[in-house]
Write a protein that holds these residues in place. Sequence first.
Motif, PDB file in Angstrom:
ATOM      1  N   ALA A  55     -21.999 -34.692  12.485  1.00  0.00           N
ATOM      2  CA  ALA A  55     -22.946 -35.516  12.860  1.00  0.00           C
ATOM      3  C   ALA A  55     -24.024 -36.262  12.000  1.00  0.00           C
ATOM      4  O   ALA A  55     -23.991 -35.513  10.831  1.00  0.00           O
ATOM      5  CB  ALA A  55     -23.970 -34.590  13.694  1.00  0.00           C
ATOM      6  N   SER A  56     -24.263 -37.202  12.175  1.00  0.00           N
ATOM      7  CA  SER A  56     -25.049 -38.171  11.014  1.00  0.00           C
ATOM      8  C   SER A  56     -26.523 -37.630  10.881  1.00  0.00           C
ATOM      9  O   SER A  56     -27.206 -37.376   9.713  1.00  0.00           O
ATOM     10  CB  SER A  56     -24.871 -39.689  11.379  1.00  0.00           C
ATOM     11  N   ASP A  57     -27.108 -37.226  12.136  1.00  0.00           N
ATOM     12  CA  ASP A  57     -28.551 -36.703  12.065  1.00  0.00           C
ATOM     13  C   ASP A  57     -29.365 -37.572  11.618  1.00  0.00           C
ATOM     14  O   ASP A  57     -30.515 -37.177  10.590  1.00  0.00           O
ATOM     15  CB  ASP A  57     -28.750 -35.463  11.294  1.00  0.00           C
ATOM     16  N   VAL A  58     -29.173 -38.848  11.781  1.00  0.00           N
ATOM     17  CA  VAL A  58     -30.201 -39.728  11.320  1.00  0.00           C
ATOM     18  C   VAL A  58     -31.398 -39.588  12.264  1.00  0.00           C
ATOM     19  O   VAL A  58     -31.402 -39.417  13.275  1.00  0.00           O
ATOM     20  CB  VAL A  58     -29.694 -41.291  11.872  1.00  0.00           C
ATOM     21  N   GLY A  59     -32.698 -39.646  11.590  1.00  0.00           N
ATOM     22  CA  GLY A  59     -33.007 -39.998  10.384  1.00  0.00           C
ATOM     23  C   GLY A  59     -33.151 -39.007   9.134  1.00  0.00           C
ATOM     24  O   GLY A  59     -33.581 -39.479   8.053  1.00  0.00           O
ATOM     25  N   GLY A  60     -33.221 -37.624   9.538  1.00  0.00           N
ATOM     26  CA  GLY A  60     -32.998 -36.872   8.290  1.00  0.00           C
ATOM     27  C   GLY A  60     -31.538 -37.110   7.562  1.00  0.00           C
ATOM     28  O   GLY A  60     -31.608 -36.929   6.402  1.00  0.00           O
ATOM     29  N   GLY A  61     -30.625 -37.265   8.179  1.00  0.00           N
ATOM     30  CA  GLY A  61     -29.284 -37.895   7.761  1.00  0.00           C
ATOM     31  C   GLY A  61     -29.710 -39.304   7.255  1.00  0.00           C
ATOM     32  O   GLY A  61     -30.525 -40.030   7.604  1.00  0.00           O
ATOM     33  N   THR A  62     -28.990 -39.706   6.135  1.00  0.00           N
ATOM     34  CA  THR A  62     -29.150 -40.763   5.267  1.00  0.00           C
ATOM     35  C   THR A  62     -28.265 -41.982   5.600  1.00  0.00           C
ATOM     36  O   THR A  62     -28.486 -42.946   5.159  1.00  0.00           O
ATOM     37  CB  THR A  62     -28.954 -40.517   3.938  1.00  0.00           C
ATOM     38  N   SER A  63     -27.367 -41.752   6.663  1.00  0.00           N
ATOM     39  CA  SER A  63     -26.369 -43.035   7.010  1.00  0.00           C
ATOM     40  C   SER A  63     -25.987 -42.777   8.338  1.00  0.00           C
ATOM     41  O   SER A  63     -25.584 -41.696   8.652  1.00  0.00           O
ATOM     42  CB  SER A  63     -25.477 -43.148   6.112  1.00  0.00           C
ATOM     43  N   PHE A  64     -25.555 -44.133   9.014  1.00  0.00           N
ATOM     44  CA  PHE A  64     -24.947 -43.930  10.343  1.00  0.00           C
ATOM     45  C   PHE A  64     -23.466 -43.789   9.983  1.00  0.00           C
ATOM     46  O   PHE A  64     -22.673 -43.585  11.076  1.00  0.00           O
ATOM     47  CB  PHE A  64     -25.133 -45.220  11.104  1.00  0.00           C
ATOM     48  N   SER A  65     -22.992 -44.062   8.864  1.00  0.00           N
ATOM     49  CA  SER A  65     -21.648 -43.998   8.369  1.00  0.00           C
ATOM     50  C   SER A  65     -20.926 -42.889   8.499  1.00  0.00           C
ATOM     51  O   SER A  65     -21.233 -41.880   7.909  1.00  0.00           O
ATOM     52  CB  SER A  65     -21.595 -44.734   6.987  1.00  0.00           C
ATOM     53  N   PRO A  66     -19.919 -42.834   9.191  1.00  0.00           N
ATOM     54  CA  PRO A  66     -18.896 -41.618   9.557  1.00  0.00           C
ATOM     55  C   PRO A  66     -18.289 -41.481   7.965  1.00  0.00           C
ATOM     56  O   PRO A  66     -18.025 -39.976   7.866  1.00  0.00           O
ATOM     57  CB  PRO A  66     -17.758 -41.975  10.392  1.00  0.00           C
TER      58      PRO A  66
END
Length: 440
Positions: A314-325
């Motif tokens: 999972a990307s977890d945007v926005g804690g994650g930093t990118s939509f990119s798989p």
Amino acid sequence: MKAWRASLLYFPEPAQAVLETDGLLVVGPDAGGRQVVQAVGSYSALAPRFPGLEVTHLPGRIIAPGFVDMHIHYPQLDVIGSPAEGLLPWLENYTFPHEKRFTDPAYSAEAATFFIAELLRHGVTTALAFATSHPESVDALLGEAQRRSLRLIAGKVLMDQNAPDGVRDATEQSLIDTEALITRWHGVDRLGYAITPRFVPSCSEAQLRGAGELAARYTDVWIQSHVAENRDEVAWVRELYPQARSYLSVYEQFGLLRPRAVYAHCIHIDDEDRALMRGTGTAAAVSPTSNLFLGSGFFDYAAADRTGFLYGLASDVGGGTSFSPFHTMLAAYYVGREGQTKTGVSLKPQQLWWQHTAGAARALGLEGVAGNLLPGCEADFVVLNPQATPLLARKTAQAGSLDELLFALIVLGDDRVIERTVISQAASTTWPDHEEVSAK
């Protein structure tokens, strides 16, 4: 029916990919009218079975399953990259203030349009998403997903305590709104609903109990939340539920662990928790860019595989930093390799790719529906350009095996590799918009 000729990547077995270097993908309606894969394999073997069928030829390109993102926050588009000292300060200083804006239907609609377009731009064709505590945010998101024929599961956040004005909801009304949204959206076209308690500290016992009652009443909806993301959060839950064996067990006592239940992170858990997840069919959404960005910890792949519960990326945007798989898969490789706090493993490229496609679909209860290109699967796919950048072209040209090719894409790839995303349920729904599928 339609057909595409290119190199084809798909998974006949879990975590075991096949690359058909001159392949044919045939798509057509099933008995219910869904556009599904009718045949996949070598061009020489399949072409005689479909004489006269118009074929789109994409030399030098790879057709692969659309990516599956198991955990993402659509209201956090503009929270990506916000500096903070950890999860709880990040929520307080950035996330909650921004989510207040989603009480406005117009703002929700604009964000939903951008969000869905960004998923498609990055090759994501199935996602499990958080909205906000406002029903308007759910209507905007699922309405836009319906317009684009995207397979999307989403839910209104439940949070009636330990949250600021503007995002905190009222217990009884939140459950009434959730049931109304289930009735309105679940099972409509390619949409699903997820009962969505944000996390234990944000929900009263009455709200968690009500969520569990809804889950028992609507057994085919999804459940999504967070668990054991960082140590401060775990300590907070221990204060709130001192008699509970673990953070995860709090969800169990309210009936929120079952198939189609997905919990993000699952970092600070033990083998008893892992066995509980396996026994209930509950899945983990592994969110490596978020965990690295917020300093939360490292998902223990060796322990997960030893105990055998379901998980995917999972990307977890926005804690994650990118939509990119590609960024997510590379971060998962880093997380796997970390060996100071857990057993370090080197995740194989096919396993990483599986975690973000067919494996994630299996964890969501969508095996044979999404995330693969086997016959009967919905024909959502991406057209990949392995020469998208000079360095990537140089590296992929030297690949001597499928693992070397996939790893080059994982390490060096980004949105430029996604030449096209095709949602085959609607011929007009592709990215980029209003162009024919073609090799550049």
